[in-house]
Design a protein around this motif. Structure first.
Motif, PDB file in Angstrom:
ATOM      1  N   ASN A   1     -23.488   1.164  34.057  1.00  0.00           N
ATOM      2  CA  ASN A   1     -24.397   1.174  32.910  1.00  0.00           C
ATOM      3  C   ASN A   1     -24.954  -0.214  32.608  1.00  0.00           C
TER       4      ASN A   1
ATOM      5  N   ASN B   1     -38.556   1.965  30.696  1.00  0.00           N
ATOM      6  CA  ASN B   1     -38.799   0.650  31.281  1.00  0.00           C
ATOM      7  C   ASN B   1     -40.254   0.550  31.741  1.00  0.00           C
TER       8      ASN B   1
ATOM      9  N   HIS C   1     -29.303   6.881  35.253  1.00  0.00           N
ATOM     10  CA  HIS C   1     -29.233   6.313  33.901  1.00  0.00           C
ATOM     11  C   HIS C   1     -28.843   7.325  32.833  1.00  0.00           C
TER      12      HIS C   1
ATOM     13  N   PRO D   1     -33.066   2.226  30.233  1.00  0.00           N
ATOM     14  CA  PRO D   1     -33.187   3.363  31.158  1.00  0.00           C
ATOM     15  C   PRO D   1     -34.584   3.415  31.757  1.00  0.00           C
ATOM     16  N   TRP D   2     -34.692   3.887  32.983  1.00  0.00           N
ATOM     17  CA  TRP D   2     -35.957   3.817  33.696  1.00  0.00           C
ATOM     18  C   TRP D   2     -37.092   4.521  32.949  1.00  0.00           C
TER      19      TRP D   2
ATOM     20  N   PHE E   1     -27.834  -1.322  33.562  1.00  0.00           N
ATOM     21  CA  PHE E   1     -29.292  -1.321  33.692  1.00  0.00           C
ATOM     22  C   PHE E   1     -29.999  -1.737  32.400  1.00  0.00           C
TER      23      PHE E   1
END
Length: 240
Positions: free
Chosen positions: A126, A135, A114, A131-132, A128
């Motif tokens: 991109n 999240n 990410h 971004p993790w 997603f």
């Protein structure tokens, strides 16, 4: 307090392949110790902590097993990665690239999932959205700010055990940690110096203070004295 067992959903795995990569079930807690995070240190079972929160990134890594950007996360599994991020905006740390004179992400372990590439790259996915690292679905709890040790003495069986717990946990949460040692722990009355404890409160709130700093100041090993809680079986007529 009933603990939840998560059921990860591996969107790109199925059948035998899913079983192969599925991490072992674990109990969800409000707080975890660094030692608990440390044991989840593989690609199939990947936890990290940052800014005093704990994240289970196993699904993220497994969904991106073939991506090179997973490798820095796998290498950091089981550790605290707060230093990867800017404390102000909680995004990855940035710096001014001396070649392009533009601000780019600083990834000394390699660009991770990410994080956008420095230049145009048609292969970068991109989609997603979040971004993790922002999240919340990956967050499983908080990292304790202070570990405490407590002795639990079973007056019925004479067992004497030392538990490492989180200072923020209630006695009920500590009881849950003790269950693997004694499955009938909730059938006991928990007391400190003869006084029944409030299971909905923490150790501090039950007047069991953390005195480790005082021991350190006095040059005494903090493990020389670990406060004890005595368990009295509820069928014992001596229990008030």
């Amino acid at each position: 307090m009933a603990a939840k067992i998560p059921t990860p959903e591996y969107s790109k795995l199925s059948g035998k392949e899913e079983c192969k990569h599925l991490p072992a079930p674990y109990k969800m807690r409000r707080y975890y110790t660094p030692a608990e995070v440390e044991v989840h240190n593989t690609a199939n079972d990947c936890w990290v902590s940052f800014f005093n929160r704990v994240y289970d990134l196993s699904i993220l890594v497994q969904d991106n097993r073939d991506s090179e950007q997973s490798e820095p996360i796998i290498a950091a599994a089981g550790t605290d990665i707060t230093h990867w991020f800017d404390a102000k905006n909680r995004d990855p740390v940035t710096y001014i690239d001396p070649t392009t004179n533009t601000r780019v992400y600083f990834c000394p372990q390699g660009r991770f999932l990410h994080v956008p590439p420095i230049g145009p790259d048609s292969s970068w996915d991109n989609e997603f959205r979040i971004p993790w690292w922002k999240n919340e679905k990956y967050c499983i709890g908080s990292l304790t700010r202070k570990i405490r040790k407590i002795r639990i003495i079973n007056t019925l069986t004479k067992h004497d055990d030392i538990l490492e717990v989180c200072s923020e946990e209630t006695l009920n949460e500590i009881l849950d940690r003790y269950i693997p040692i004694n499955q009938h722990a909730d059938s006991y009355t928990w007391k400190r110096l003869g006084r029944p404890l409030d299971m909905e409160k923490t150790l501090d709130q039950n007047d069991i203070p953390d005195e480790t700093e005082e021991y350190i100041d006095l040059g005494i090993d903090e493990d020389e004295y670990i406060p004890a809680i005595h368990l009295y079986f509820n069928d014992d007529l001596t229990v008030a």
